[in-house]
Design an enzyme around this catalytic site. Structure first.
Site, mmCIF file in Angstrom:
data_model
loop_
_atom_site.group_PDB
_atom_site.id
_atom_site.type_symbol
_atom_site.label_atom_id
_atom_site.label_comp_id
_atom_site.label_asym_id
_atom_site.label_seq_id
_atom_site.Cartn_x
_atom_site.Cartn_y
_atom_site.Cartn_z
ATOM 1 N N MET A 190 66.548 36.815 64.642
ATOM 2 C CA MET A 190 65.684 36.938 65.688
ATOM 3 C C MET A 190 64.246 37.350 65.136
ATOM 4 O O MET A 190 63.927 38.709 64.874
ATOM 5 C CB MET A 190 66.075 38.070 66.925
ATOM 6 C CG MET A 190 65.047 38.273 67.828
ATOM 7 S SD MET A 190 65.615 39.424 68.991
ATOM 8 C CE MET A 190 66.519 40.717 68.423
ATOM 9 N N PRO A 191 63.263 36.485 65.022
ATOM 10 C CA PRO A 191 62.030 36.920 64.606
ATOM 11 C C PRO A 191 61.332 37.912 65.811
ATOM 12 O O PRO A 191 61.168 37.806 66.992
ATOM 13 C CB PRO A 191 61.097 35.581 64.448
ATOM 14 C CG PRO A 191 61.979 34.556 64.517
ATOM 15 C CD PRO A 191 63.475 34.952 65.249
ATOM 16 N N LEU A 192 60.761 38.869 65.169
ATOM 17 C CA LEU A 192 59.716 39.778 66.177
ATOM 18 C C LEU A 192 58.346 39.981 65.354
ATOM 19 O O LEU A 192 58.332 40.261 64.089
ATOM 20 C CB LEU A 192 60.459 41.180 65.988
ATOM 21 C CG LEU A 192 59.614 42.192 66.479
ATOM 22 C CD1 LEU A 192 59.410 41.857 68.204
ATOM 23 C CD2 LEU A 192 60.452 43.545 66.374
ATOM 24 N N ARG A 213 60.633 37.094 69.544
ATOM 25 C CA ARG A 213 59.792 38.081 70.238
ATOM 26 C C ARG A 213 58.435 38.300 70.067
ATOM 27 O O ARG A 213 58.164 38.420 68.807
ATOM 28 C CB ARG A 213 60.851 39.295 70.207
ATOM 29 C CG ARG A 213 62.057 39.404 70.693
ATOM 30 C CD ARG A 213 62.613 38.917 71.776
ATOM 31 N NE ARG A 213 63.838 39.251 72.267
ATOM 32 C CZ ARG A 213 64.691 38.218 72.423
ATOM 33 N NH1 ARG A 213 64.176 37.047 72.205
ATOM 34 N NH2 ARG A 213 65.948 38.457 72.657
#
Length: 67
Positions: A1-3, A40
């Site tokens: 999940m890239p943040l 995100r």
């Protein structure tokens, strides 16, 4: 999940911040081929009185420059 977190000083219109979030989201999606639902983006706004560079707050610098 890239943040992705973006920190900047306060003072931009909500529409500008929304456009920033959109463009960052699209850059992550296209460059990493990431699932759009997993991306995100957090935008943090900091008052100019709480951001300093060279031992001077940005608000102090603004005052010196007549802003």
């Amino acid at each position: 999940m890239p943040l992705v977190e973006v920190t900047l000083t306060e003072g931009r219109r909500p529409e500008q911040l929304r456009e920033l979030m959109h463009r960052v989201h699209e850059a992550v999606r296209s460059s990493l081929d990431a699932n759009p639902q997993s991306i995100r983006v957090i935008v943090r706004e900091v008052p100019r009185e709480l951001w300093s560079a060279g031992d001077q707050t940005l608000a102090e610098r603004d005052a010196q420059e007549g802003r």
